[in-house]
Scaffold this motif. Structure first.
Motif, PDB file in Angstrom:
ATOM      1  N   ALA A  82      49.132  40.780  52.081  1.00 31.20           N
ATOM      2  CA  ALA A  82      48.120  41.836  52.011  1.00 31.20           C
ATOM      3  C   ALA A  82      48.788  43.210  51.986  1.00 31.20           C
ATOM      4  N   ASP A  83      49.813  43.399  52.829  1.00 33.45           N
ATOM      5  CA  ASP A  83      50.515  44.684  52.853  1.00 33.45           C
ATOM      6  C   ASP A  83      51.288  44.922  51.561  1.00 33.45           C
ATOM      7  N   LYS A  84      51.934  43.878  51.036  1.00 32.53           N
ATOM      8  CA  LYS A  84      52.674  44.012  49.780  1.00 32.53           C
ATOM      9  C   LYS A  84      51.736  44.332  48.624  1.00 32.53           C
ATOM     10  N   PHE A  85      50.562  43.685  48.611  1.00 31.48           N
ATOM     11  CA  PHE A  85      49.567  43.948  47.584  1.00 31.48           C
ATOM     12  C   PHE A  85      49.160  45.416  47.605  1.00 31.48           C
ATOM     13  N   GLU A  86      48.834  45.924  48.793  1.00 28.61           N
ATOM     14  CA  GLU A  86      48.424  47.323  48.924  1.00 28.61           C
ATOM     15  C   GLU A  86      49.544  48.269  48.492  1.00 28.61           C
ATOM     16  N   GLN A  87      50.776  47.937  48.850  1.00 25.56           N
ATOM     17  CA  GLN A  87      51.899  48.799  48.477  1.00 25.56           C
ATOM     18  C   GLN A  87      52.113  48.804  46.965  1.00 25.56           C
ATOM     19  N   GLU A  88      52.022  47.630  46.340  1.00 31.21           N
ATOM     20  CA  GLU A  88      52.185  47.570  44.887  1.00 31.21           C
ATOM     21  C   GLU A  88      51.088  48.356  44.178  1.00 31.21           C
ATOM     22  N   LEU A  89      49.863  48.244  44.667  1.00 33.67           N
ATOM     23  CA  LEU A  89      48.773  49.029  44.063  1.00 33.67           C
ATOM     24  C   LEU A  89      49.008  50.525  44.263  1.00 33.67           C
ATOM     25  N   ALA A  90      49.457  50.904  45.450  1.00 31.94           N
ATOM     26  CA  ALA A  90      49.696  52.316  45.739  1.00 31.94           C
ATOM     27  C   ALA A  90      50.805  52.889  44.853  1.00 31.94           C
ATOM     28  N   ASP A  91      51.779  52.058  44.510  1.00 29.60           N
ATOM     29  CA  ASP A  91      52.909  52.501  43.693  1.00 29.60           C
ATOM     30  C   ASP A  91      52.617  52.475  42.191  1.00 29.60           C
ATOM     31  N   THR A  92      51.429  52.022  41.825  1.00 29.20           N
ATOM     32  CA  THR A  92      51.074  51.856  40.422  1.00 29.20           C
ATOM     33  C   THR A  92      50.082  52.924  39.990  1.00 29.20           C
ATOM     34  N   ASP A  93      50.240  53.405  38.783  1.00 31.99           N
ATOM     35  CA  ASP A  93      49.266  54.315  38.191  1.00 31.99           C
ATOM     36  C   ASP A  93      48.007  53.505  37.911  1.00 31.99           C
ATOM     37  N   LEU A  94      46.919  53.826  38.580  1.00 33.63           N
ATOM     38  CA  LEU A  94      45.703  53.046  38.435  1.00 33.63           C
ATOM     39  C   LEU A  94      45.085  53.153  37.044  1.00 33.63           C
ATOM     40  N   ASP A  95      45.555  54.088  36.241  1.00 37.80           N
ATOM     41  CA  ASP A  95      45.119  54.158  34.840  1.00 37.80           C
ATOM     42  C   ASP A  95      45.846  53.132  33.978  1.00 37.80           C
ATOM     43  N   ASP A  96      46.920  52.549  34.514  1.00 33.31           N
ATOM     44  CA  ASP A  96      47.648  51.491  33.810  1.00 33.31           C
ATOM     45  C   ASP A  96      46.975  50.160  34.138  1.00 33.31           C
ATOM     46  N   LEU A  97      45.891  49.888  33.427  1.00 34.71           N
ATOM     47  CA  LEU A  97      45.081  48.711  33.738  1.00 34.71           C
ATOM     48  C   LEU A  97      45.836  47.406  33.530  1.00 34.71           C
ATOM     49  N   THR A  98      46.787  47.395  32.610  1.00 32.85           N
ATOM     50  CA  THR A  98      47.584  46.184  32.393  1.00 32.85           C
ATOM     51  C   THR A  98      48.382  45.866  33.648  1.00 32.85           C
ATOM     52  N   ARG A  99      49.017  46.870  34.229  1.00 28.41           N
ATOM     53  CA  ARG A  99      49.824  46.649  35.437  1.00 28.41           C
ATOM     54  C   ARG A  99      48.937  46.272  36.628  1.00 28.41           C
ATOM     55  N   VAL A 100      47.794  46.938  36.764  1.00 27.64           N
ATOM     56  CA  VAL A 100      46.869  46.606  37.853  1.00 27.64           C
ATOM     57  C   VAL A 100      46.414  45.155  37.718  1.00 27.64           C
ATOM     58  N   ARG A 101      46.100  44.730  36.490  1.00 24.91           N
ATOM     59  CA  ARG A 101      45.684  43.345  36.258  1.00 24.91           C
ATOM     60  C   ARG A 101      46.817  42.381  36.601  1.00 24.91           C
ATOM     61  N   GLU A 102      48.060  42.709  36.222  1.00 24.49           N
ATOM     62  CA  GLU A 102      49.201  41.839  36.542  1.00 24.49           C
ATOM     63  C   GLU A 102      49.355  41.660  38.049  1.00 24.49           C
ATOM     64  N   ILE A 103      49.220  42.744  38.785  1.00 22.03           N
ATOM     65  CA  ILE A 103      49.356  42.681  40.249  1.00 22.03           C
ATOM     66  C   ILE A 103      48.250  41.828  40.846  1.00 22.03           C
ATOM     67  N   THR A 104      47.000  42.091  40.447  1.00 14.20           N
ATOM     68  CA  THR A 104      45.890  41.345  41.028  1.00 14.20           C
ATOM     69  C   THR A 104      45.960  39.868  40.652  1.00 14.20           C
ATOM     70  N   GLN A 105      46.362  39.562  39.430  1.00 10.71           N
ATOM     71  CA  GLN A 105      46.479  38.161  39.029  1.00 10.71           C
ATOM     72  C   GLN A 105      47.574  37.450  39.817  1.00 10.71           C
ATOM     73  N   ALA A 106      48.688  38.136  40.055  1.00  8.81           N
ATOM     74  CA  ALA A 106      49.789  37.518  40.807  1.00  8.81           C
ATOM     75  C   ALA A 106      49.350  37.170  42.232  1.00  8.81           C
ATOM     76  N   TYR A 107      48.664  38.097  42.883  1.00  6.37           N
ATOM     77  CA  TYR A 107      48.236  37.835  44.262  1.00  6.37           C
ATOM     78  C   TYR A 107      47.070  36.850  44.316  1.00  6.37           C
ATOM     79  N   ARG A 108      46.221  36.865  43.314  1.00  5.70           N
ATOM     80  CA  ARG A 108      45.152  35.866  43.239  1.00  5.70           C
ATOM     81  C   ARG A 108      45.761  34.476  43.094  1.00  5.70           C
ATOM     82  N   HIS A 109      46.799  34.372  42.281  1.00  7.32           N
ATOM     83  CA  HIS A 109      47.478  33.092  42.089  1.00  7.32           C
ATOM     84  C   HIS A 109      48.096  32.601  43.405  1.00  7.32           C
ATOM     85  N   ARG A 110      48.640  33.517  44.190  1.00  8.31           N
ATOM     86  CA  ARG A 110      49.227  33.127  45.482  1.00  8.31           C
ATOM     87  C   ARG A 110      48.157  32.533  46.397  1.00  8.31           C
ATOM     88  N   VAL A 111      46.957  33.114  46.393  1.00  6.90           N
ATOM     89  CA  VAL A 111      45.870  32.566  47.208  1.00  6.90           C
ATOM     90  C   VAL A 111      45.481  31.187  46.681  1.00  6.90           C
TER      91      VAL A 111
END
Length: 95
Positions: free
Chosen positions: A33-62
Protein backbone atom coordinates in the motif's frame (compact mmCIF):
# COMPACT_ATOMS: atom_id res chain seq x y z
CA UNK A 1 2.10 -8.06 9.16
CA UNK A 2 -1.21 -7.44 7.44
CA UNK A 3 -4.20 -9.45 8.66
CA UNK A 4 -5.47 -11.79 5.96
CA UNK A 5 -9.12 -12.61 5.27
CA UNK A 6 -10.39 -16.06 6.21
CA UNK A 7 -11.65 -16.96 2.74
CA UNK A 8 -9.06 -16.88 -0.02
CA UNK A 9 -11.64 -17.62 -2.75
CA UNK A 10 -13.08 -14.09 -2.84
CA UNK A 11 -11.56 -11.40 -5.03
CA UNK A 12 -12.08 -7.91 -3.65
CA UNK A 13 -13.49 -5.19 -5.92
CA UNK A 14 -10.75 -3.05 -7.48
CA UNK A 15 -12.57 -0.88 -10.02
CA UNK A 16 -11.49 2.42 -8.47
CA UNK A 17 -8.36 3.72 -6.79
CA UNK A 18 -10.22 3.73 -3.47
CA UNK A 19 -11.17 0.06 -3.89
CA UNK A 20 -7.61 -0.83 -4.91
CA UNK A 21 -6.26 0.98 -1.86
CA UNK A 22 -8.67 -0.94 0.37
CA UNK A 23 -7.72 -4.25 -1.28
CA UNK A 24 -4.02 -3.52 -0.82
CA UNK A 25 -4.52 -2.73 2.85
CA UNK A 26 -6.13 -6.16 3.40
CA UNK A 27 -4.70 -8.44 0.71
CA UNK A 28 -1.44 -6.75 -0.21
CA UNK A 29 1.98 -7.96 0.72
CA UNK A 30 3.23 -5.85 3.63
CA UNK A 31 4.45 -2.54 2.27
CA UNK A 32 2.45 -2.74 -0.97
CA UNK A 33 0.00 0.00 0.00
CA UNK A 34 2.83 2.41 0.86
CA UNK A 35 4.78 1.53 -2.30
CA UNK A 36 1.64 2.03 -4.40
CA UNK A 37 1.07 5.49 -2.91
CA UNK A 38 4.72 6.43 -3.42
CA UNK A 39 4.71 5.31 -7.05
CA UNK A 40 1.55 7.31 -7.71
CA UNK A 41 3.02 10.35 -5.96
CA UNK A 42 6.16 10.11 -8.10
CA UNK A 43 4.16 9.89 -11.33
CA UNK A 44 2.70 12.68 -13.41
CA UNK A 45 -1.01 11.97 -13.10
CA UNK A 46 -1.51 13.30 -16.63
CA UNK A 47 0.55 10.31 -17.83
CA UNK A 48 -2.42 7.97 -17.92
CA UNK A 49 -0.38 5.14 -19.43
CA UNK A 50 1.98 5.13 -16.45
CA UNK A 51 -0.87 5.45 -13.94
CA UNK A 52 -2.60 2.48 -15.60
CA UNK A 53 0.65 0.44 -15.49
CA UNK A 54 1.03 1.10 -11.76
CA UNK A 55 -2.57 0.29 -10.91
CA UNK A 56 -2.54 -2.87 -13.04
CA UNK A 57 0.67 -4.08 -11.39
CA UNK A 58 -0.72 -3.67 -7.88
CA UNK A 59 -4.10 -5.09 -8.87
CA UNK A 60 -2.26 -8.15 -10.19
CA UNK A 61 -0.44 -8.51 -6.86
CA UNK A 62 -3.79 -8.62 -5.04
CA UNK A 63 -5.14 -11.16 -7.54
CA UNK A 64 -2.10 -13.37 -6.88
CA UNK A 65 -2.74 -13.19 -3.14
CA UNK A 66 -6.36 -14.29 -3.75
CA UNK A 67 -5.25 -17.36 -5.75
CA UNK A 68 -4.02 -20.16 -3.44
CA UNK A 69 -2.30 -22.16 -6.24
CA UNK A 70 -0.47 -19.03 -7.40
CA UNK A 71 0.70 -18.27 -3.87
CA UNK A 72 1.84 -21.87 -3.41
CA UNK A 73 3.88 -21.60 -6.61
CA UNK A 74 5.43 -18.31 -5.48
CA UNK A 75 6.33 -19.78 -2.10
CA UNK A 76 8.26 -22.74 -3.55
CA UNK A 77 11.94 -22.74 -2.57
CA UNK A 78 14.35 -21.90 -5.38
CA UNK A 79 16.05 -25.27 -4.95
CA UNK A 80 12.79 -27.10 -5.70
CA UNK A 81 12.22 -25.08 -8.85
CA UNK A 82 15.82 -25.58 -10.00
CA UNK A 83 15.56 -29.34 -9.38
CA UNK A 84 12.30 -29.59 -11.33
CA UNK A 85 13.70 -27.58 -14.24
CA UNK A 86 16.82 -29.75 -14.30
CA UNK A 87 14.70 -32.90 -14.31
CA UNK A 88 12.51 -31.64 -17.15
CA UNK A 89 15.53 -30.60 -19.20
CA UNK A 90 17.14 -34.02 -18.67
CA UNK A 91 13.89 -35.73 -19.77
CA UNK A 92 13.77 -33.55 -22.89
CA UNK A 93 17.40 -34.30 -23.75
CA UNK A 94 16.84 -38.03 -23.28
CA UNK A 95 14.22 -38.08 -26.07
Amino acid sequence: MTAQPDHQDVVPPMRTLAELRAALSVWGIPGDADKFEQELADTDLDDLTRVREITQAYRHRVLLRCDPPAMAALMRPSEDVAFELGRKMAERDAR
